[in-house]
Design a protein around this motif. Structure first.
Motif, PDB file in Angstrom:
ATOM      1  N   PHE A   6       0.847  -1.203   0.000  1.00  0.00           N
ATOM      2  CA  PHE A   6       0.000   0.000   0.000  1.00  0.00           C
ATOM      3  C   PHE A   6       0.884   1.256   0.000  1.00  0.00           C
ATOM      4  CE2 PHE A   6      -3.672  -2.478   1.953  1.00  0.00           C
ATOM      5  CZ  PHE A   6      -4.621  -2.141   1.010  1.00  0.00           C
ATOM      6  N   VAL A   7       1.971   1.214   0.777  1.00  0.00           N
ATOM      7  CA  VAL A   7       2.860   2.383   0.857  1.00  0.00           C
ATOM      8  C   VAL A   7       3.592   2.582  -0.482  1.00  0.00           C
ATOM      9  CG1 VAL A   7       4.842   3.416   2.042  1.00  0.00           C
ATOM     10  CG2 VAL A   7       3.125   2.196   3.367  1.00  0.00           C
ATOM     11  N   ALA A   8       3.995   1.469  -1.106  1.00  0.00           N
ATOM     12  CA  ALA A   8       4.668   1.567  -2.411  1.00  0.00           C
ATOM     13  C   ALA A   8       3.721   2.187  -3.443  1.00  0.00           C
ATOM     14  CB  ALA A   8       5.113   0.176  -2.869  1.00  0.00           C
ATOM     15  N   ASP A   9       2.470   1.770  -3.383  1.00  0.00           N
ATOM     16  CA  ASP A   9       1.461   2.324  -4.294  1.00  0.00           C
ATOM     17  C   ASP A   9       1.310   3.829  -4.050  1.00  0.00           C
ATOM     18  OD1 ASP A   9      -0.838   2.026  -6.180  1.00  0.00           O
ATOM     19  OD2 ASP A   9      -2.009   2.560  -4.410  1.00  0.00           O
ATOM     20  N   HIS A  10       1.347   4.213  -2.780  1.00  0.00           N
ATOM     21  CA  HIS A  10       1.214   5.633  -2.417  1.00  0.00           C
ATOM     22  C   HIS A  10       2.396   6.444  -2.973  1.00  0.00           C
ATOM     23  CE1 HIS A  10       0.255   9.170  -0.080  1.00  0.00           C
ATOM     24  NE2 HIS A  10       1.400   9.110   0.577  1.00  0.00           N
ATOM     25  N   ALA A  11       3.615   5.899  -2.840  1.00  0.00           N
ATOM     26  CA  ALA A  11       4.800   6.623  -3.324  1.00  0.00           C
ATOM     27  C   ALA A  11       4.706   6.829  -4.838  1.00  0.00           C
ATOM     28  CB  ALA A  11       6.064   5.837  -2.966  1.00  0.00           C
ATOM     29  N   ALA A  12       4.298   5.775  -5.552  1.00  0.00           N
ATOM     30  CA  ALA A  12       4.193   5.887  -7.011  1.00  0.00           C
ATOM     31  C   ALA A  12       3.055   6.833  -7.389  1.00  0.00           C
ATOM     32  CB  ALA A  12       3.951   4.496  -7.601  1.00  0.00           C
ATOM     33  N   HIS A  13       1.977   6.761  -6.640  1.00  0.00           N
ATOM     34  CA  HIS A  13       0.819   7.632  -6.877  1.00  0.00           C
ATOM     35  C   HIS A  13       1.217   9.104  -6.749  1.00  0.00           C
ATOM     36  CE1 HIS A  13      -3.484   8.819  -5.386  1.00  0.00           C
ATOM     37  NE2 HIS A  13      -3.377   8.996  -6.679  1.00  0.00           N
ATOM     38  N   LEU A  14       1.988   9.391  -5.680  1.00  0.00           N
ATOM     39  CA  LEU A  14       2.451  10.768  -5.477  1.00  0.00           C
ATOM     40  C   LEU A  14       3.355  11.231  -6.611  1.00  0.00           C
ATOM     41  CD1 LEU A  14       3.421  11.008  -1.709  1.00  0.00           C
ATOM     42  CD2 LEU A  14       2.041  12.650  -2.965  1.00  0.00           C
ATOM     43  N   ALA A  15       4.314  10.349  -6.947  1.00  0.00           N
ATOM     44  CA  ALA A  15       5.314  10.741  -7.935  1.00  0.00           C
ATOM     45  C   ALA A  15       4.712  10.876  -9.337  1.00  0.00           C
ATOM     46  CB  ALA A  15       6.442   9.702  -7.962  1.00  0.00           C
ATOM     47  N   GLU A  16       3.808   9.953  -9.679  1.00  0.00           N
ATOM     48  CA  GLU A  16       3.343   9.903 -11.068  1.00  0.00           C
ATOM     49  C   GLU A  16       2.058  10.672 -11.324  1.00  0.00           C
ATOM     50  OE1 GLU A  16       3.314   5.781 -12.353  1.00  0.00           O
ATOM     51  OE2 GLU A  16       5.206   5.476 -11.295  1.00  0.00           O
ATOM     52  N   VAL A  17       1.247  10.814 -10.294  1.00  0.00           N
ATOM     53  CA  VAL A  17      -0.074  11.419 -10.512  1.00  0.00           C
ATOM     54  C   VAL A  17      -0.240  12.722  -9.720  1.00  0.00           C
ATOM     55  CG1 VAL A  17      -2.571  11.024 -10.340  1.00  0.00           C
ATOM     56  CG2 VAL A  17      -1.050   9.088 -10.873  1.00  0.00           C
ATOM     57  N   ILE A  18      -0.055  12.635  -8.409  1.00  0.00           N
ATOM     58  CA  ILE A  18      -0.428  13.782  -7.568  1.00  0.00           C
ATOM     59  C   ILE A  18       0.513  14.968  -7.708  1.00  0.00           C
ATOM     60  CG2 ILE A  18      -0.748  14.531  -5.161  1.00  0.00           C
ATOM     61  CD1 ILE A  18      -2.183  11.995  -4.638  1.00  0.00           C
ATOM     62  N   ARG A  19       1.827  14.731  -7.529  1.00  0.00           N
ATOM     63  CA  ARG A  19       2.741  15.884  -7.582  1.00  0.00           C
ATOM     64  C   ARG A  19       2.703  16.604  -8.939  1.00  0.00           C
ATOM     65  NH1 ARG A  19       5.229  16.420  -2.797  1.00  0.00           N
ATOM     66  NH2 ARG A  19       5.843  14.541  -1.678  1.00  0.00           N
ATOM     67  N   PRO A  20       2.689  15.860 -10.068  1.00  0.00           N
ATOM     68  CA  PRO A  20       2.618  16.575 -11.353  1.00  0.00           C
ATOM     69  C   PRO A  20       1.339  17.418 -11.471  1.00  0.00           C
ATOM     70  CG  PRO A  20       3.304  14.294 -11.706  1.00  0.00           C
ATOM     71  CD  PRO A  20       2.921  14.407 -10.262  1.00  0.00           C
ATOM     72  N   ALA A  21       0.223  16.901 -10.974  1.00  0.00           N
ATOM     73  CA  ALA A  21      -1.036  17.663 -11.077  1.00  0.00           C
ATOM     74  C   ALA A  21      -1.008  18.884 -10.159  1.00  0.00           C
ATOM     75  CB  ALA A  21      -2.220  16.764 -10.735  1.00  0.00           C
TER      76      ALA A  21
ATOM     77  N   ARG B 283       3.466   5.881  10.393  1.00  0.00           N
ATOM     78  CA  ARG B 283       3.804   7.296  10.177  1.00  0.00           C
ATOM     79  C   ARG B 283       5.266   7.437   9.796  1.00  0.00           C
ATOM     80  NH1 ARG B 283      -0.149   9.944  14.624  1.00  0.00           N
ATOM     81  NH2 ARG B 283      -1.702  10.607  13.119  1.00  0.00           N
ATOM     82  N   SER B 284       6.128   6.631  10.431  1.00  0.00           N
ATOM     83  CA  SER B 284       7.547   6.807  10.098  1.00  0.00           C
ATOM     84  C   SER B 284       7.860   6.237   8.713  1.00  0.00           C
ATOM     85  CB  SER B 284       8.460   6.253  11.191  1.00  0.00           C
ATOM     86  OG  SER B 284       8.293   4.883  11.280  1.00  0.00           O
ATOM     87  N   VAL B 285       7.117   5.206   8.293  1.00  0.00           N
ATOM     88  CA  VAL B 285       7.332   4.681   6.930  1.00  0.00           C
ATOM     89  C   VAL B 285       6.926   5.749   5.888  1.00  0.00           C
ATOM     90  CG1 VAL B 285       6.621   2.922   5.247  1.00  0.00           C
ATOM     91  CG2 VAL B 285       7.136   2.249   7.578  1.00  0.00           C
ATOM     92  N   HIS B 286       5.882   6.484   6.186  1.00  0.00           N
ATOM     93  CA  HIS B 286       5.474   7.553   5.255  1.00  0.00           C
ATOM     94  C   HIS B 286       6.474   8.712   5.292  1.00  0.00           C
ATOM     95  CE1 HIS B 286       1.692   5.361   5.099  1.00  0.00           C
ATOM     96  NE2 HIS B 286       1.378   6.081   4.046  1.00  0.00           N
ATOM     97  N   GLY B 287       7.097   8.897   6.430  1.00  0.00           N
ATOM     98  CA  GLY B 287       8.183   9.862   6.553  1.00  0.00           C
ATOM     99  C   GLY B 287       7.831  11.243   6.060  1.00  0.00           C
ATOM    100  N   SER B 288       8.850  11.934   5.603  1.00  0.00           N
ATOM    101  CA  SER B 288       8.636  13.323   5.207  1.00  0.00           C
ATOM    102  C   SER B 288       8.394  13.433   3.705  1.00  0.00           C
ATOM    103  CB  SER B 288       9.852  14.152   5.600  1.00  0.00           C
ATOM    104  OG  SER B 288      10.986  13.524   5.067  1.00  0.00           O
ATOM    105  N   TRP B 289       8.380  12.288   2.991  1.00  0.00           N
ATOM    106  CA  TRP B 289       8.205  12.360   1.538  1.00  0.00           C
ATOM    107  C   TRP B 289       6.752  12.432   1.104  1.00  0.00           C
ATOM    108  CZ3 TRP B 289       5.337   8.242  -0.049  1.00  0.00           C
ATOM    109  CH2 TRP B 289       5.393   7.067   0.713  1.00  0.00           C
ATOM    110  N   THR B 290       5.849  12.104   2.042  1.00  0.00           N
ATOM    111  CA  THR B 290       4.442  12.136   1.646  1.00  0.00           C
ATOM    112  C   THR B 290       3.956  13.580   1.601  1.00  0.00           C
ATOM    113  OG1 THR B 290       2.289  11.118   2.036  1.00  0.00           O
ATOM    114  CG2 THR B 290       3.496  11.849   3.989  1.00  0.00           C
ATOM    115  N   ARG B 291       2.740  13.780   1.142  1.00  0.00           N
ATOM    116  CA  ARG B 291       2.218  15.146   1.104  1.00  0.00           C
ATOM    117  C   ARG B 291       0.867  15.130   1.804  1.00  0.00           C
ATOM    118  NH1 ARG B 291      -1.388  19.177  -0.188  1.00  0.00           N
ATOM    119  NH2 ARG B 291      -0.610  20.909  -1.441  1.00  0.00           N
ATOM    120  N   GLN B 292       0.751  15.968   2.787  1.00  0.00           N
ATOM    121  CA  GLN B 292      -0.469  16.045   3.587  1.00  0.00           C
ATOM    122  C   GLN B 292      -1.615  16.608   2.730  1.00  0.00           C
ATOM    123  OE1 GLN B 292      -0.770  14.997   6.633  1.00  0.00           O
ATOM    124  NE2 GLN B 292      -1.542  16.546   8.024  1.00  0.00           N
ATOM    125  N   PRO B 293      -2.813  16.028   2.830  1.00  0.00           N
ATOM    126  CA  PRO B 293      -3.952  16.619   2.091  1.00  0.00           C
ATOM    127  C   PRO B 293      -4.299  17.992   2.676  1.00  0.00           C
ATOM    128  CG  PRO B 293      -4.498  14.416   2.928  1.00  0.00           C
ATOM    129  CD  PRO B 293      -3.195  14.811   3.562  1.00  0.00           C
TER     130      PRO B 293
END
Ligand code: TYD
Length: 200
Positions: free
Chosen positions: A61-76, A112-122
């Motif tokens: 689930f976390v890997a999916d989140h990282a890819a989701h952020l990198a490929e979909v969310i951050r570019p948008a 929370r620590s696995v998500h670390g500082s690379w995630t983006r808060q809604p």
């Protein structure tokens, strides 16, 4: 701006997302979801279906989140778009806290620590609240329940969601999911519109 929609299975997220698509069409929002917005999501679904080891499942689930952020969310977000995600990190904090409880001393801290500082808060999270019995009734028509979709699990998941909301009342908006679906949709659409326009 990043909006997320959360709640237990059967709370009506899919109906709401469809309604928001019509109500907010003029803002051209990008609708996305977790799991499943990248190919890793297919592996997550396979993991869920095969009931793999809960730590392996959580990390997928976390890997999916990282890819989701990198490929979909951050570019948008870089193009200043309105992004609406059906499930996001709070799903991990609410669901995996339950599935990991037998394995870890403090699953929430670990998550929370696995998500670390690379995630983006809604920027805002709508949490649909529904009595578990009603959610289960809605799920009755669905074939092949996932292992999360049991009363005891969903009770704990919803409790976890409420604790997360209590911790961050600025971000969370709690919505009674038993209200008429048109009412829920028009309230949330109005709130998103106001927030998005004030951020422009
Ligand atoms: P979802 O796609 O919302 O459900 P459905 O297939 O019914 O449309 O999510 C699939 C399941 O995965 C759901 O029971 C919630 C669970 N889940 C987690 O346990 N952790 C997570 O981080 C996410 C995103 C979902």
């Amino acid at each position: 701006m990043l909006i997320t929609i959360e709640g237990i299975d059967g709370c009506g997220k899919s109906t709401l997302t469809k309604g928001l698509g019509d109500a907010l069409a003029d803002l051209s929002p990008l609708f996305t979801r977790e799991p499943g917005s990248t190919w890793i999501g297919d592996q997550v679904r396979r993991g869920i279906a095969e009931e793999i080891d809960p730590i392996a499942e959580a990390l997928l689930f976390v890997a999916d989140h990282a890819a989701h952020l990198a490929e979909v969310i951050r570019p948008a977000l870089a193009e200043s778009r309105l992004v609406i995600s059906d499930r996001y990190s709070d799903s991990r904090y609410a669901y995996q806290q339950v599935t990991l409880a037998p394995y870890l001393h403090d699953p929430l801290l670990w998550l929370r620590s696995v998500h670390g500082s690379w995630t983006r808060q809604p920027d805002r999270t709508y949490l649909l609240i529904i009595p578990v019995e009603d959610a289960l009734e809605r799920l009755d028509g669905k074939d092949g329940r996932e292992h999360f979709e049991q009363g005891v699990v969903l009770e704990q998941v919803q409790k976890n969601y409420l604790l997360l909301a209590e911790e961050d009342p600025q971000r969370f908006v709690l919505v009674d999911a038993l209200q008429e679906k048109e009412k829920i949709c028009s309230f949330i659409a109005g709130d998103i519109r106001q927030l998005f326009q004030s951020s422009q």
